[in-house]
Design an enzyme around this catalytic site. Structure first.
Site, mmCIF file in Angstrom:
data_model
loop_
_atom_site.group_PDB
_atom_site.id
_atom_site.type_symbol
_atom_site.label_atom_id
_atom_site.label_comp_id
_atom_site.label_asym_id
_atom_site.label_seq_id
_atom_site.Cartn_x
_atom_site.Cartn_y
_atom_site.Cartn_z
ATOM 1 N N GLY A 23 -23.283 1.921 30.507
ATOM 2 C CA GLY A 23 -22.137 2.779 30.776
ATOM 3 C C GLY A 23 -20.835 2.010 30.933
ATOM 4 N N GLU A 38 -7.179 -6.859 3.328
ATOM 5 C CA GLU A 38 -7.469 -8.110 2.597
ATOM 6 C C GLU A 38 -8.703 -7.926 1.717
ATOM 7 O OE1 GLU A 38 -5.461 -10.496 2.406
ATOM 8 O OE2 GLU A 38 -4.180 -10.093 4.130
ATOM 9 N N THR A 74 0.818 -1.215 0.000
ATOM 10 C CA THR A 74 0.000 0.000 0.000
ATOM 11 C C THR A 74 0.853 1.267 0.000
ATOM 12 O OG1 THR A 74 -1.651 -1.220 1.219
ATOM 13 C CG2 THR A 74 -1.847 1.170 1.255
ATOM 14 N N ARG A 126 -30.496 -8.269 21.083
ATOM 15 C CA ARG A 126 -29.206 -7.754 20.631
ATOM 16 C C ARG A 126 -28.119 -8.812 20.772
ATOM 17 N NH1 ARG A 126 -28.330 -2.610 24.053
ATOM 18 N NH2 ARG A 126 -30.081 -3.245 25.336
HETATM 19 C C1 LIG Z 1 -4.159 -1.164 10.409
HETATM 20 C C2 LIG Z 1 -3.766 -1.349 8.968
HETATM 21 C C3 LIG Z 1 -2.675 -2.151 8.648
HETATM 22 C C4 LIG Z 1 -2.275 -2.331 7.316
HETATM 23 N N1 LIG Z 1 -1.154 -3.061 7.041
HETATM 24 C C5 LIG Z 1 -0.694 -3.122 5.756
HETATM 25 C C6 LIG Z 1 0.559 -3.772 5.431
HETATM 26 O O1 LIG Z 1 1.218 -4.319 6.320
HETATM 27 N N2 LIG Z 1 0.986 -3.769 4.158
HETATM 28 C C7 LIG Z 1 0.280 -3.177 3.155
HETATM 29 O O2 LIG Z 1 0.711 -3.198 2.016
HETATM 30 N N3 LIG Z 1 -0.898 -2.532 3.411
HETATM 31 C C8 LIG Z 1 -1.390 -2.495 4.683
HETATM 32 N N4 LIG Z 1 -2.584 -1.823 4.953
HETATM 33 C C9 LIG Z 1 -3.292 -1.134 3.880
HETATM 34 C C10 LIG Z 1 -4.608 -1.787 3.507
HETATM 35 O O3 LIG Z 1 -4.370 -2.980 2.814
HETATM 36 C C11 LIG Z 1 -5.429 -0.790 2.656
HETATM 37 O O4 LIG Z 1 -5.753 0.287 3.492
HETATM 38 C C12 LIG Z 1 -6.669 -1.409 2.110
HETATM 39 O O5 LIG Z 1 -6.316 -2.262 1.071
HETATM 40 C C13 LIG Z 1 -7.693 -0.388 1.603
HETATM 41 O O6 LIG Z 1 -7.145 0.384 0.594
HETATM 42 P P1 LIG Z 1 -7.230 1.967 0.605
HETATM 43 O O7 LIG Z 1 -6.870 2.417 1.953
HETATM 44 O O8 LIG Z 1 -6.469 2.452 -0.536
HETATM 45 O O9 LIG Z 1 -8.778 2.294 0.381
HETATM 46 P P2 LIG Z 1 -9.404 2.990 -0.909
HETATM 47 O O10 LIG Z 1 -9.376 2.036 -2.036
HETATM 48 O O11 LIG Z 1 -8.813 4.313 -1.100
HETATM 49 O O12 LIG Z 1 -10.903 3.125 -0.428
HETATM 50 C C14 LIG Z 1 -11.518 4.389 -0.145
HETATM 51 C C15 LIG Z 1 -13.008 4.243 -0.360
HETATM 52 O O13 LIG Z 1 -13.306 4.088 -1.739
HETATM 53 C C16 LIG Z 1 -14.078 2.954 -1.982
HETATM 54 N N5 LIG Z 1 -13.675 2.407 -3.280
HETATM 55 C C17 LIG Z 1 -12.418 2.334 -3.770
HETATM 56 N N6 LIG Z 1 -12.439 1.792 -4.991
HETATM 57 C C18 LIG Z 1 -13.719 1.487 -5.278
HETATM 58 C C19 LIG Z 1 -14.388 0.891 -6.402
HETATM 59 N N7 LIG Z 1 -13.715 0.471 -7.450
HETATM 60 N N8 LIG Z 1 -15.726 0.720 -6.336
HETATM 61 C C20 LIG Z 1 -16.412 1.130 -5.242
HETATM 62 N N9 LIG Z 1 -15.837 1.699 -4.188
HETATM 63 C C21 LIG Z 1 -14.518 1.878 -4.202
HETATM 64 C C22 LIG Z 1 -13.816 2.040 -0.803
HETATM 65 O O14 LIG Z 1 -14.911 1.197 -0.543
HETATM 66 C C23 LIG Z 1 -13.594 3.021 0.328
HETATM 67 O O15 LIG Z 1 -14.816 3.406 0.873
HETATM 68 C C24 LIG Z 1 -3.002 -1.681 6.289
HETATM 69 C C25 LIG Z 1 -4.123 -0.912 6.622
HETATM 70 C C26 LIG Z 1 -4.516 -0.741 7.935
HETATM 71 C C27 LIG Z 1 -5.703 0.123 8.245
HETATM 72 C C1 LIG Z 2 -18.578 8.850 29.552
HETATM 73 C C2 LIG Z 2 -19.669 8.791 30.580
HETATM 74 C C3 LIG Z 2 -19.887 9.888 31.415
HETATM 75 C C4 LIG Z 2 -20.876 9.860 32.402
HETATM 76 N N1 LIG Z 2 -21.018 10.950 33.239
HETATM 77 C C5 LIG Z 2 -21.894 10.855 34.295
HETATM 78 C C6 LIG Z 2 -21.983 11.903 35.278
HETATM 79 O O1 LIG Z 2 -21.282 12.914 35.183
HETATM 80 N N2 LIG Z 2 -22.834 11.761 36.323
HETATM 81 C C7 LIG Z 2 -23.615 10.651 36.447
HETATM 82 O O2 LIG Z 2 -24.373 10.566 37.403
HETATM 83 N N3 LIG Z 2 -23.567 9.631 35.544
HETATM 84 C C8 LIG Z 2 -22.715 9.696 34.478
HETATM 85 N N4 LIG Z 2 -22.642 8.654 33.559
HETATM 86 C C9 LIG Z 2 -23.452 7.442 33.767
HETATM 87 C C10 LIG Z 2 -24.561 7.281 32.755
HETATM 88 O O3 LIG Z 2 -25.564 8.199 32.995
HETATM 89 C C11 LIG Z 2 -25.070 5.820 32.827
HETATM 90 O O4 LIG Z 2 -24.041 4.988 32.400
HETATM 91 C C12 LIG Z 2 -26.273 5.619 31.947
HETATM 92 O O5 LIG Z 2 -27.366 6.211 32.578
HETATM 93 C C13 LIG Z 2 -26.586 4.134 31.696
HETATM 94 O O6 LIG Z 2 -26.840 3.486 32.884
HETATM 95 P P1 LIG Z 2 -26.116 2.117 33.227
HETATM 96 O O7 LIG Z 2 -24.696 2.267 32.926
HETATM 97 O O8 LIG Z 2 -26.510 1.751 34.607
HETATM 98 O O9 LIG Z 2 -26.737 1.054 32.218
HETATM 99 P P2 LIG Z 2 -27.676 -0.170 32.609
HETATM 100 O O10 LIG Z 2 -29.007 0.341 32.994
HETATM 101 O O11 LIG Z 2 -26.990 -1.066 33.542
HETATM 102 O O12 LIG Z 2 -27.796 -0.879 31.196
HETATM 103 C C14 LIG Z 2 -27.221 -2.141 30.888
HETATM 104 C C15 LIG Z 2 -28.015 -2.778 29.775
HETATM 105 O O13 LIG Z 2 -29.308 -3.144 30.258
HETATM 106 C C16 LIG Z 2 -30.325 -2.617 29.452
HETATM 107 N N5 LIG Z 2 -31.461 -2.318 30.324
HETATM 108 C C17 LIG Z 2 -31.421 -1.809 31.574
HETATM 109 N N6 LIG Z 2 -32.652 -1.684 32.068
HETATM 110 C C18 LIG Z 2 -33.519 -2.121 31.119
HETATM 111 C C19 LIG Z 2 -34.945 -2.218 31.034
HETATM 112 N N7 LIG Z 2 -35.716 -1.836 32.038
HETATM 113 N N8 LIG Z 2 -35.476 -2.688 29.893
HETATM 114 C C20 LIG Z 2 -34.696 -3.055 28.887
HETATM 115 N N9 LIG Z 2 -33.347 -2.987 28.907
HETATM 116 C C21 LIG Z 2 -32.765 -2.517 30.016
HETATM 117 C C22 LIG Z 2 -29.717 -1.412 28.781
HETATM 118 O O14 LIG Z 2 -30.325 -1.143 27.532
HETATM 119 C C23 LIG Z 2 -28.259 -1.836 28.599
HETATM 120 O O15 LIG Z 2 -28.125 -2.576 27.439
HETATM 121 C C24 LIG Z 2 -21.683 8.700 32.552
HETATM 122 C C25 LIG Z 2 -21.475 7.606 31.690
HETATM 123 C C26 LIG Z 2 -20.489 7.630 30.719
HETATM 124 C C27 LIG Z 2 -20.296 6.442 29.835
#
Ligand SMILES: Cc1cc2nc3c(=O)[nH]c(=O)nc-3n(C[C@H](O)[C@H](O)[C@H](O)COP(=O)(O)OP(=O)(O)OC[C@H]3O[C@@H](n4cnc5c(N)ncnc54)[C@H](O)[C@@H]3O)c2cc1C
Ligand SMILES: Cc1cc2nc3c(=O)[nH]c(=O)nc-3n(C[C@H](O)[C@H](O)[C@H](O)COP(=O)(O)OP(=O)(O)OC[C@H]3O[C@@H](n4cnc5c(N)ncnc54)[C@H](O)[C@@H]3O)c2cc1C
Lengths: 678, 678
Positions: free
Chosen positions: A415, A438, A135, A331
């Site tokens: 959370g 790939e 690449t 889910r």
């Molecule tokens: C973490 C990581 C590790 C990697 N390691 C290696 C490595 O070790 N060696 C190496 O050689 N490479 C490596 N790569 C590169 C990787 O193989 C390329 O990023 C990958 O092949 C995608 O190519 P691109 O980035 O040019 O995407 P692009 O082709 O530029 O794609 C951009 C967008 O255009 C779309 N698109 C492009 N052409 C078409 C088309 N003909 N029709 C429709 N849609 C199209 C794509 O779907 C995409 O949304 C690495 C990449 C990552 C992210």
């Molecule tokens: C970056 C970040 C910053 C935050 N900052 C604050 C903050 O400053 N102060 C503060 O007070 N809180 C804060 N929070 C907490 C946040 O408000 C809670 O994480 C959020 O309300 C979700 O509650 P939980 O984590 O208890 O999820 P849970 O209720 O435990 O959910 C777990 C899973 O159960 C499902 N579930 C739970 N109950 C039901 C039900 N009755 N029916 C169906 N599905 C259910 C949910 O969909 C979820 O998939 C923060 C969270 C994050 C990630």
């Protein structure tokens, strides 16, 4: 936590050990255990600071681990499988990653014996440490568009490797940024002003002693990424660097030293086979990659309680495990089903591939001797063509499911899913590039469509080779007048057939657009994408079904486990069918009534039936706690204790006291961190 | 790059400035420009190391920035809007984040004048720096399940704040980990052994001088997260900490000092209103949050070229811009449409809310004076109830679209999307919690469904208040015998009506399940989720439509811009309709033929028509390059130059030389980093 999981495990009669054996074989399970024990005893593999460290520290640790791993391999005489098992258990990409894979493989496969002697031996001893540089900054998917040149120099019989533009800089190359001293470089071969397309060259890039870049080589790390930060992906520019004739990997094509002519030798179909193989492994891996997230989320959602059930009897006053909410089940459980579906699909593709390779090799051998019948060779390569196309679609489909599924798992944890200690986020971030490399998942679908169109044309002209694809297309054609009536809710084999029917329907639709209506290729890309997805879904459903039907499987697990797996099969298939409802309906494979029943009745009922087995099912994926490295996914359910321990005891930020007031310029007024380096 | 974008801009006649004014108003645009210029001139806001730094460095810098921002506010006498604009431009959460929002708001809204004098004044001067501590390790969504207690002590008239279990530890609390010295703590109020549910207490947690935790307070940072690492989310445990009577925020309920009785005062409907307001802002923000990703991906995909078009005439030999591939368009352009759809929806909700508040305040005022007519008060609170339910659904829908859309944008950029320099990944990671906080997106849908069921019941019993929801339900009922025939492909208003029809259909279906078939609530959660999504999609489609119909809009933009926006409306609506095909079909709103035409013809045609305007459309979102901080999203298209510059010049890993050999224990043999601290 602990009691809740114990209760969960008591509710189900799935035999975890036998199911694990079915997934992995006992040999692999033993190997894992052995290797993990070795790793756990080495300080450098201690994971406790992984989630806290910044980019440079993580890379430094990863380098230390890579070295240690190599040394352990030598010490314990690990074979490749054992070495890979160890890498997997460490669960982070490492700086030798591309050396161990693409660098060695490319030289082995595309090098001559002379080149093996010169490069491979030293590479296997880690004197040469390499990477695979294809690449570029400006080109990835379009390999033919690469801009790096390798110009044959008649006079001194060398190649000049050159990067004519900034966009010709190699980019993204794993292990190149800091570690490699060698690279396989893909460059456009020019002889006497004529271009021969991209070819691989083995090029030294850093001094073997000082490890400084060689003259006229500009190389470095490309910077931080969404994940994969333990790897030094690099860039590489050449300013007219001379390399000798032996640098061009010459098994399939070379420049003749005497005539200066380009010579093509044998067929690189082996390479094409390797791609198919690599993609099949991605399919199978997708199952276990996703299974990590599903394991974590399922266990946590069995421990997490939130709210009383609105309709719960007064006699059950406690809070509900969130895994009991159908909105959580819908889910997680289809993803749990997908882990098995992808696993069995990948496995069967790998088996098919290996069998076919054997057959083809046998064919070739015969060919060399006394000439094989034409059918024989043909049948092998037909299957390879089918496998190749199938593997493109399945690679795209399975890695998309795994990547997006991991995020669904993370979000299902509410959370706490957002904490690094959940173990899902970092894993997701590292896995994500699999959707792009790939073969970009969106682009691969064009190859699948091209193959399906070709197959449909050959079926229409009655010149079709016989394989599964042509057979579902023929069936569809032969019944297109009379239609179909699949009992998708009552019969599992009808369910599979409905998926086949929809694929065939979409194939002929696409063919009509392309061949009759003469639509532009570009105008059909969205249809092709859907077609490829449909075909891959069919493949997964069929392979899952067949795996459960096979005598081998049935011999290995007991009836009640088989029964639950069959329910997982139905859940996967019907949930997919329901989500793609319009297409199934449009194809005539099912009625609207069936789709609606699937959703409101059958799928909901399956969720209820599978629910009690959820924890044992994820247990059977047999992830060691050390491997998962997740507070939420702990086998013993001690979720909160572990979250708290990591936050309050391991967290270096808690050694710091800040000055919080805006009128003070002091930021950290106390810093008790002792930088404990390895 | 530059020429390609210039060509793009030349192809479209959209007046970017006027569209920007429509989105933001000129006043806001001027404000942004002014503020950003101030920020750019301050060294502490230099973004160049943002993507490289580890957790602790990022937090340290964020603290420095928070302080500077506060000081700039004082110096330049910024009002709240200006201060917020500055925070937004910095685009990272900061350690004063929760102080500036929930801490101040809660005290202001729920405190008495006496409490304002004691806490608010000092808080506004940043002598007290606070946070909002509701969530606990064991409870988030279920606020009634919180375990922290506040026990009223008759003897000395104090409260004892206590965390009886590990799971009672406050957790996730923003600004608590390191910065805050005060917290609003939600705790279960106990008086004489009786529980009165969770109430807010203002509690000091750290010493104002030493900033060390007070006695019996265990507080710290909860560790690294998927994103949000510039914020010190914290944990907090109390071991029987005494606080005075004034600590309990007493505007709506208090403990009477003389009688020791619990007294409820006035109605906390204000708080309920605030939630609605906060959710409406999330809807509007979702538009611009997503617009950042769409801007970056659209510009990059216009610069990125890959492959020749298969059907291109020989006269056009160059590589194709990837934005020309329909498979890229179908991913990006509907999201581009969504940015506008969400923006207009959020804006109209906020307007509706403000108008209603005015009306209700007027009503209350009248009420105090001479008693208002009952309809008047009723209509205000009916609208509030409708708005509240709507805002729950829309918060969930819009934040899901924005979060998942950002990942689609990232992936559309291929490999380079994975680099931090794309600017999408870090932004996505920071945004992600919006899907979980302010009501978990999956759970919120239950509230929407509950409201819709209630509305449907009231329509059936002819006791319905009049608002938009009851009106679409009534229309459906009145026509359910005769059916409907919506010309979704020919008429925009029919398209909106089809969305209304589907919502009404699903509502009555759900009602049947719940009221007639007596299904358990839990068994209906999946249906409720779909119902809420359907309702929210209807709201967005309707609001987008109405925004484009409004005279105000039409006065502000020219016809050709309006024409393109109308196409975006159609793309958004039809693409959504097509994706949810089964439901639309099942409801009878559309035929299968219409769905299939929408997909294969109309949507594809719209992509083609919108394509030439894509770059100007994203330009109108008017993101400053400094704000985007993205190599791929640069306004001038110098994508590759910027990637290269950041990788080779700014990347600290490139100051390091490693020893790559496994037999050497040396890791970094040279380290030329000079730790440049602020
Ligand atoms: C973490 C990581 C590790 C990697 N390691 C290696 C490595 O070790 N060696 C190496 O050689 N490479 C490596 N790569 C590169 C990787 O193989 C390329 O990023 C990958 O092949 C995608 O190519 P691109 O980035 O040019 O995407 P692009 O082709 O530029 O794609 C951009 C967008 O255009 C779309 N698109 C492009 N052409 C078409 C088309 N003909 N029709 C429709 N849609 C199209 C794509 O779907 C995409 O949304 C690495 C990449 C990552 C992210
Ligand atoms: C970056 C970040 C910053 C935050 N900052 C604050 C903050 O400053 N102060 C503060 O007070 N809180 C804060 N929070 C907490 C946040 O408000 C809670 O994480 C959020 O309300 C979700 O509650 P939980 O984590 O208890 O999820 P849970 O209720 O435990 O959910 C777990 C899973 O159960 C499902 N579930 C739970 N109950 C039901 C039900 N009755 N029916 C169906 N599905 C259910 C949910 O969909 C979820 O998939 C923060 C969270 C994050 C990630």
């Amino acid at each position: 936590g602990s009691e809740l999981l114990a209760t969960e495990r008591a509710k189900s009669d799935i035999t975890v050990e036998r199911l694990s054996q079915l997934l992995y074989t006992q040999e692999v399970l033993d190997r894992k255990k052995k290797i993990i024990n070795v790793l756990k005893s080495e300080k450098v593999f201690d994971k406790s600071q992984n989630y806290f460290s910044g980019r440079i520290d993580r890379f430094e640790t990863a380098l230390a681990r890579a070295k240690k791993l190599r040394n352990l391999r030598v010490k314990h005489e690990w074979n490749l499988d054992e070495y890979r098992t160890a890498s997997e258990a460490i669960s982070e990409p490492g700086p030798y990653g591309l050396h161990d894979s693409m660098f060695l493989i490319t030289i082995a496969e595309q090098g001559t014996p002379e080149q093996h002697a010169q490069f491979l031996v030293k590479a296997e001893e880690y004197k040469f440490i390499g990477c695979y540089a294809q690449t570029e900054l400006g080109h990835g998917s379009n390999v033919r568009g690469l801009e790096t040149t390798a110009t044959w120099n008649l006079e001194d019989k060398t190649f000049i490797i050159h990067s004519p533009y900034l966009t010709a800089s190699k980019w993204w190359i794993g292990s190149l940024g800091k570690t490699a001293n060698y690279a396989v470089v893909m460059a456009q071969l020019f002889i006497a002003g004529k271009s021969y397309g991209p070819h691989p060259f083995v090029v030294q890039i850093r001094d073997l002693k000082t490890h400084e870049p060689l003259e006229n080589v500009h190389v470095g790390d490309i910077g931080p990424k969404f994940g994969y930060n333990t790897m030094d992906n690099g860039f590489l520019l050449f300013n007219k660097v001379k390399v000798p004739h032996i640098s061009m990997l010459a098994r399939f094509s070379r420049v003749d030293l005497d005539t200066n002519q380009y010579v093509r030798e044998g067929s690189p179909s082996l390479v094409y086979g390797t791609l198919t193989w690599v993609r099949s492994t991605i399919v199978m891996q997708a199952g276990s990659v996703l299974a990590r997230g599903v394991t974590i989320a399922t266990r946590y959602c069995a421990v997490r309680r939130q709210f009383q059930d609105r309709d719960a009897p007064a006699s059950e006053p406690g809070e509900n495990q969130v895994l009991n909410y159908t909105m959580v089940q819908i889910r997680l459980l289809p993803l749990l089903a997908a882990t098995f579906a992808l696993h069995f699909t990948g496995k069967s593709m790998m088996n098919l591939y290996s069998e076919n390779q054997k057959k083809m090799n046998a064919g070739e051998a015969k060919d060399n001797g006394r000439g094989a019948g034409p059918e024989e060779i043909q049948s092998g390569s037909d299957i390879l063509a089918d496998l190749h196309a199938t593997s493109c679609g399945l690679k795209a489909y399975s890695s998309t499911i795994a990547a997006e599924g991991l995020e669904v798992c993370r979000r299902a944890c509410g959370g706490h899913g957002y904490s690094s200690f959940s173990g899902i986020g970092p894993w997701y971030a590292d896995y994500l590039p699999t959707t792009t490399w790939e073969g970009d998942n969106y682009m691969l679908t064009q190859q699948v469509a091209r193959y399906l169109l070709k197959s449909a044309r050959s079926v229409l002209s009655s010149s079709a080779p016989s394989n599964d694809t042509t057979s579902i297309l023929s069936t569809f054609l032969s019944r297109s007048e009379i239609g179909c009536a699949f009992d998708v809710l009552g019969s599992d084999s009808d369910l599979v057939d409905a998926f086949a029917w929809r694929t065939a329907f979409l194939t002929f639709e696409a063919l009509k657009h392309r061949d009759e209506q003469k639509k532009a290729w570009n105008d059909l890309l969205v249809d092709f994408y859907r077609l490829s997805k449909a075909h891959s879904q069919y493949m997964v459903v069929r392979n899952f079904y067949e795996a459960l039907q096979s005598g081998e499987t049935r011999a290995q697990i007991d009836d009640s486990t088989l029964d639950v797996l069959t329910k997982l099969f139905r859940l996967f298939a019907l949930n997919t069918l329901e989500q793609e409802g319009s297409e199934f309906y449009a194809s005539g494979a099912v009625t609207v009534k069936q789709i609606s029943l699937a959703r409101t009745n059958t799928v909901m009922k399956l969720l209820e039936e599978i629910r009690p087995h959820a924890v044992r099912l994820v247990d059977s994926w047999a992830f060691d706690d050390w491997v998962l490295d997740s507070s939420l996914g702990r086998q013993d359910g001690k979720v909160y204790e572990d979250m708290f321990y990591r936050a309050s005891e391991l967290n270096p930020l808690n050694s710091i006291t800040v000055d919080p007031y805006p009128d003070s310029e002091v930021l950290f007024k106390k810093d008790d961190r002792r930088r404990s380096k390895l």
